[in-house]
Design a protein around this motif. Structure first.
Motif, mmCIF file in Angstrom:
data_model
loop_
_atom_site.group_PDB
_atom_site.id
_atom_site.type_symbol
_atom_site.label_atom_id
_atom_site.label_comp_id
_atom_site.label_asym_id
_atom_site.label_seq_id
_atom_site.Cartn_x
_atom_site.Cartn_y
_atom_site.Cartn_z
ATOM 1 N N LEU A 160 0.845 -1.192 0.000
ATOM 2 C CA LEU A 160 0.000 0.000 0.000
ATOM 3 C C LEU A 160 0.879 1.239 0.000
ATOM 4 O O LEU A 160 1.805 1.359 0.814
ATOM 5 C CB LEU A 160 -0.904 -0.012 1.231
ATOM 6 C CG LEU A 160 -1.788 1.221 1.453
ATOM 7 C CD1 LEU A 160 -2.799 1.365 0.317
ATOM 8 C CD2 LEU A 160 -2.484 1.120 2.798
ATOM 9 N N VAL A 161 0.591 2.147 -0.914
ATOM 10 C CA VAL A 161 1.366 3.379 -1.008
ATOM 11 C C VAL A 161 0.413 4.526 -1.328
ATOM 12 O O VAL A 161 -0.616 4.328 -1.977
ATOM 13 C CB VAL A 161 2.468 3.238 -2.088
ATOM 14 C CG1 VAL A 161 1.874 3.023 -3.470
ATOM 15 C CG2 VAL A 161 3.413 4.427 -2.083
ATOM 16 N N GLN A 162 0.759 5.715 -0.880
ATOM 17 C CA GLN A 162 -0.066 6.886 -1.192
ATOM 18 C C GLN A 162 0.226 7.377 -2.594
ATOM 19 O O GLN A 162 1.334 7.176 -3.125
ATOM 20 C CB GLN A 162 0.203 7.998 -0.184
ATOM 21 C CG GLN A 162 -0.367 7.726 1.196
ATOM 22 C CD GLN A 162 -0.256 8.936 2.106
ATOM 23 O OE1 GLN A 162 0.657 9.736 1.982
ATOM 24 N NE2 GLN A 162 -1.199 9.062 3.022
ATOM 25 N N ALA A 163 -0.740 8.017 -3.167
ATOM 26 C CA ALA A 163 -0.560 8.609 -4.485
ATOM 27 C C ALA A 163 0.653 9.539 -4.464
ATOM 28 O O ALA A 163 0.859 10.288 -3.505
ATOM 29 C CB ALA A 163 -1.807 9.370 -4.904
ATOM 30 N N GLY A 164 1.454 9.452 -5.518
ATOM 31 C CA GLY A 164 2.680 10.227 -5.602
ATOM 32 C C GLY A 164 3.900 9.498 -5.079
ATOM 33 O O GLY A 164 5.033 9.953 -5.300
ATOM 34 N N GLY A 165 3.678 8.386 -4.411
ATOM 35 C CA GLY A 165 4.778 7.620 -3.858
ATOM 36 C C GLY A 165 5.420 6.685 -4.865
ATOM 37 O O GLY A 165 5.059 6.672 -6.054
ATOM 38 N N SER A 166 6.364 5.898 -4.378
ATOM 39 C CA SER A 166 7.120 4.978 -5.232
ATOM 40 C C SER A 166 7.152 3.589 -4.620
ATOM 41 O O SER A 166 7.055 3.431 -3.395
ATOM 42 C CB SER A 166 8.555 5.478 -5.412
ATOM 43 O OG SER A 166 8.592 6.728 -6.058
ATOM 44 N N LEU A 167 7.297 2.619 -5.476
ATOM 45 C CA LEU A 167 7.526 1.239 -5.066
ATOM 46 C C LEU A 167 8.483 0.608 -6.057
ATOM 47 O O LEU A 167 8.489 0.977 -7.245
ATOM 48 C CB LEU A 167 6.220 0.429 -5.056
ATOM 49 C CG LEU A 167 5.273 0.534 -3.878
ATOM 50 C CD1 LEU A 167 4.019 -0.304 -4.155
ATOM 51 C CD2 LEU A 167 5.927 0.086 -2.589
ATOM 52 N N ARG A 168 9.249 -0.364 -5.584
ATOM 53 C CA ARG A 168 10.057 -1.168 -6.489
ATOM 54 C C ARG A 168 9.665 -2.617 -6.331
ATOM 55 O O ARG A 168 9.789 -3.187 -5.239
ATOM 56 C CB ARG A 168 11.556 -1.004 -6.220
ATOM 57 C CG ARG A 168 12.391 -1.699 -7.288
ATOM 58 C CD ARG A 168 13.866 -1.467 -7.164
ATOM 59 N NE ARG A 168 14.489 -2.351 -6.202
ATOM 60 C CZ ARG A 168 15.766 -2.723 -6.255
ATOM 61 N NH1 ARG A 168 16.548 -2.274 -7.222
ATOM 62 N NH2 ARG A 168 16.269 -3.508 -5.334
ATOM 63 N N MET A 207 8.557 1.950 -9.829
ATOM 64 C CA MET A 207 7.333 2.691 -10.135
ATOM 65 C C MET A 207 7.330 3.989 -9.327
ATOM 66 O O MET A 207 7.373 3.949 -8.091
ATOM 67 C CB MET A 207 6.109 1.849 -9.782
ATOM 68 C CG MET A 207 6.105 0.470 -10.443
ATOM 69 S SD MET A 207 4.595 -0.458 -10.141
ATOM 70 C CE MET A 207 4.716 -0.715 -8.380
ATOM 71 N N ASN A 208 7.300 5.089 -10.029
ATOM 72 C CA ASN A 208 7.315 6.405 -9.386
ATOM 73 C C ASN A 208 6.035 7.164 -9.695
ATOM 74 O O ASN A 208 5.311 6.830 -10.625
ATOM 75 C CB ASN A 208 8.518 7.214 -9.881
ATOM 76 C CG ASN A 208 9.836 6.559 -9.536
ATOM 77 O OD1 ASN A 208 9.979 5.915 -8.494
ATOM 78 N ND2 ASN A 208 10.824 6.739 -10.406
ATOM 79 N N THR A 218 1.883 -9.812 -7.367
ATOM 80 C CA THR A 218 1.988 -9.076 -6.113
ATOM 81 C C THR A 218 1.056 -7.872 -6.207
ATOM 82 O O THR A 218 1.003 -7.198 -7.244
ATOM 83 C CB THR A 218 3.436 -8.654 -5.833
ATOM 84 O OG1 THR A 218 3.529 -8.030 -4.547
ATOM 85 C CG2 THR A 218 3.986 -7.696 -6.891
ATOM 86 N N LEU A 219 0.312 -7.617 -5.149
ATOM 87 C CA LEU A 219 -0.702 -6.570 -5.172
ATOM 88 C C LEU A 219 -0.100 -5.214 -4.838
ATOM 89 O O LEU A 219 0.600 -5.061 -3.828
ATOM 90 C CB LEU A 219 -1.816 -6.910 -4.180
ATOM 91 C CG LEU A 219 -2.925 -5.872 -4.014
ATOM 92 C CD1 LEU A 219 -3.691 -5.683 -5.330
ATOM 93 C CD2 LEU A 219 -3.877 -6.287 -2.895
ATOM 94 N N VAL A 220 -0.408 -4.257 -5.679
ATOM 95 C CA VAL A 220 -0.044 -2.860 -5.448
ATOM 96 C C VAL A 220 -1.332 -2.067 -5.283
ATOM 97 O O VAL A 220 -2.199 -2.098 -6.159
ATOM 98 C CB VAL A 220 0.792 -2.302 -6.611
ATOM 99 C CG1 VAL A 220 0.989 -0.797 -6.458
ATOM 100 C CG2 VAL A 220 2.129 -3.022 -6.697
ATOM 101 N N THR A 221 -1.434 -1.376 -4.173
ATOM 102 C CA THR A 221 -2.612 -0.547 -3.917
ATOM 103 C C THR A 221 -2.146 0.884 -3.700
ATOM 104 O O THR A 221 -1.307 1.140 -2.828
ATOM 105 C CB THR A 221 -3.389 -1.040 -2.686
ATOM 106 O OG1 THR A 221 -3.749 -2.413 -2.870
ATOM 107 C CG2 THR A 221 -4.644 -0.211 -2.475
ATOM 108 N N VAL A 222 -2.689 1.792 -4.492
ATOM 109 C CA VAL A 222 -2.326 3.204 -4.391
ATOM 110 C C VAL A 222 -3.535 3.960 -3.871
ATOM 111 O O VAL A 222 -4.587 3.990 -4.514
ATOM 112 C CB VAL A 222 -1.872 3.761 -5.747
ATOM 113 C CG1 VAL A 222 -1.408 5.212 -5.584
ATOM 114 C CG2 VAL A 222 -0.767 2.908 -6.339
ATOM 115 N N SER A 223 -3.379 4.562 -2.718
ATOM 116 C CA SER A 223 -4.482 5.293 -2.111
ATOM 117 C C SER A 223 -4.427 6.768 -2.514
ATOM 118 O O SER A 223 -3.350 7.333 -2.718
ATOM 119 C CB SER A 223 -4.428 5.164 -0.590
ATOM 120 O OG SER A 223 -3.245 5.759 -0.087
ATOM 121 N N SER A 224 -5.589 7.362 -2.595
ATOM 122 C CA SER A 224 -5.663 8.777 -3.010
ATOM 123 C C SER A 224 -5.589 9.701 -1.814
ATOM 124 O O SER A 224 -5.635 9.285 -0.678
ATOM 125 C CB SER A 224 -6.969 9.006 -3.770
ATOM 126 O OG SER A 224 -8.071 8.646 -2.964
#
Length: 122
Positions: A11-19, A83-84, A116-122
Motif C-alpha cells: 500500500l502506497v499513497q498517491a505520488g509515492g514509489s515502489l520497487r 514505479m514512481n 503481487t498486489l499494489v494498492t495506491v491510495s488517493s
C-alpha cells in the motif's frame, strides 16, 4: 522450467514509489525476455514493460513511460520494476513473466509468477 516469485507490492499513497522484484529460478534466466504485466479488478491483464535478455532494450506501455522503469540483474536472476509518481489507477496485481527466445507473450510457452498486489491510495 522457470519459476518466478514477485515481491515488493503493498500500500502506497498517491505520488509515492515502489520497487517490485521478481526472482527467477533456473540457469536460463539470462536468455529470456522478461516482462511485467498488471491486472486491475474487473480488467484484463495488461502489458506494462519488458526488457530484452541482455537488458539493452526496454519497452513500455505508452501511458507508463517516464514513470516506470524496468531493469534486470542477470547475475542475480532478478528483474525489477521501479514505479514512481504512483496514481490510484495503478492499483492492480502485478505479474512477472518470462518469454523464452523466439516466443511471444501469451503463446503458451511463457512463464508467469503469481503476482503481487499494489494498492495506491488517493
Amino acid at each position: 522450467q522457470v519459476q518466478l516469485v514477485e515481491s515488493g507490492g503493498g500500500l502506497v499513497q498517491a505520488g509515492g514509489s515502489l520497487r517490485l522484484s521478481c526472482a527467477a529460478s533456473g540457469r536460463t534466466f539470462s536468455s529470456y525476455t522478461m516482462g511485467w504485466f498488471r491486472q486491475a479488478p474487473g480488467m484484463e491483464r495488461a502489458f506494462v514493460a519488458q526488457i530484452s535478455a541482455s537488458g539493452r532494450s526496454t519497452y513500455y506501455a505508452d501511458s507508463l513511460k517516464g514513470r516506470f522503469t524496468i531493469s534486470r540483474d542477470n547475475a542475480e536472476n532478478t528483474v525489477y520494476l521501479q514505479m514512481n509518481s504512483l496514481k490510484p489507477e495503478d492499483t492492480a496485481v502485478y505479474y512477472c513473466a518470462a518469454a523464452p527466445p523466439g516466443s511471444s507473450w501469451f503463446d503458451g510457452t511463457d512463464y508467469w509468477g503469481k503476482g503481487t498486489l499494489v494498492t495506491v491510495s488517493s
